[in-house]
Design an enzyme around this catalytic site. Sequence first.
Site, PDB file in Angstrom:
ATOM      1  N   ILE A   1      25.331  41.227 -67.566  1.00  0.00           N
ATOM      2  CA  ILE A   1      24.229  41.665 -68.431  1.00  0.00           C
ATOM      3  C   ILE A   1      24.618  41.160 -69.820  1.00  0.00           C
ATOM      4  CG2 ILE A   1      25.336  43.957 -68.710  1.00  0.00           C
ATOM      5  CD1 ILE A   1      22.575  45.153 -69.192  1.00  0.00           C
ATOM      6  N   SER A   2      23.699  40.513 -70.514  1.00  0.00           N
ATOM      7  CA  SER A   2      24.027  39.966 -71.832  1.00  0.00           C
ATOM      8  C   SER A   2      24.369  41.099 -72.790  1.00  0.00           C
ATOM      9  CB  SER A   2      22.843  39.175 -72.397  1.00  0.00           C
ATOM     10  OG  SER A   2      22.516  38.096 -71.570  1.00  0.00           O
ATOM     11  N   GLN A   3      25.193  40.766 -73.781  1.00  0.00           N
ATOM     12  CA  GLN A   3      25.551  41.747 -74.806  1.00  0.00           C
ATOM     13  C   GLN A   3      24.273  42.129 -75.583  1.00  0.00           C
ATOM     14  OE1 GLN A   3      28.208  39.459 -77.273  1.00  0.00           O
ATOM     15  NE2 GLN A   3      28.089  40.960 -78.899  1.00  0.00           N
ATOM     16  N   PRO A   4      24.114  43.399 -75.954  1.00  0.00           N
ATOM     17  CA  PRO A   4      22.882  43.832 -76.631  1.00  0.00           C
ATOM     18  C   PRO A   4      22.499  42.971 -77.836  1.00  0.00           C
ATOM     19  CG  PRO A   4      24.154  45.740 -75.994  1.00  0.00           C
ATOM     20  CD  PRO A   4      24.994  44.539 -75.650  1.00  0.00           C
TER      21      PRO A   4
END
Length: 174
Positions: free
Chosen positions: A25-28
Site C-alpha cells: 500500500i503506498s505511503q499516505p
Amino acid sequence: LFLNSSFEDFAYQDKAFPIAAGQTISQPYTVARQTELLQVEEGDKVLEIGTGSGYQAAVLVEIGCKLYSIERQKELFDITKLKLQKLSYKLNMFFGDGYKGLSHHAPFKGIIVTAGAPYIPRPLVEQLAPGGRLVIPVGDDVQTMKVICKDETGKVTLEDHGTFRFVPMLGKKN
Ligand code: SAH
C-alpha cells in the site's frame, strides 16, 4: 481498513506496508501527492492502474470521481473488490493489464498509475481527454513522478515532480 490486520498498529504512520501478493500500500504522503497532481474534481472520469489495497481508489471515490480501476493480480483483485463493496464504495473494477488502459471507457480526465512503470505506455496517453492529466512514476529502482498534460488541442507536455519508490508495474498476467 486497508492494511493487513498484523500492521494495524502502524496504520497511521506515513510509510508503505506490505499487502497481499508481495505488493505494498503506498505511503499516505504518496497517495496525497499523486491525488493532488491529478487535479480532479467531483464527476471527473478517472482511471487508476494498480488497485492494490483499494486505498487510493477510496480517496478518489470520496472526491466524487467516476472511477475505473485495473489490477493485474487476481488475489488482490478479489480481496479488494469484496472489501470496497463491503465499504459501499462504488467504482468499476477490472482484472487486467494496465499497460493497455481501458479503451472502451476512454477518454479519462485523469489517469493515475500506482506502480513504477519502465516507460510511459502510449495507450494511456491516447486515452487522456483534452485537458486531462496522466500521473505516472517512471523508472526502475527509483521513479520520477511524471505528469503528462494534454491540452484542449491535443498537444502533450511533460512535467517532473520529484523521486519516489514504487513496486514495479508488472508485465505478465498473474
Ligand atoms: N493504489 C494501490 C497501490 C498498490 S501497489 C493502493 O492504494 O494500495 C501497485 C499495484 O499495482 C499492485 O497491486 C500491483 O499488483 C498492481 N499492478 C502492477 N502492475 C500492474 C499492471 N500492469 N496492471 C494493473 N495493475 C498492476
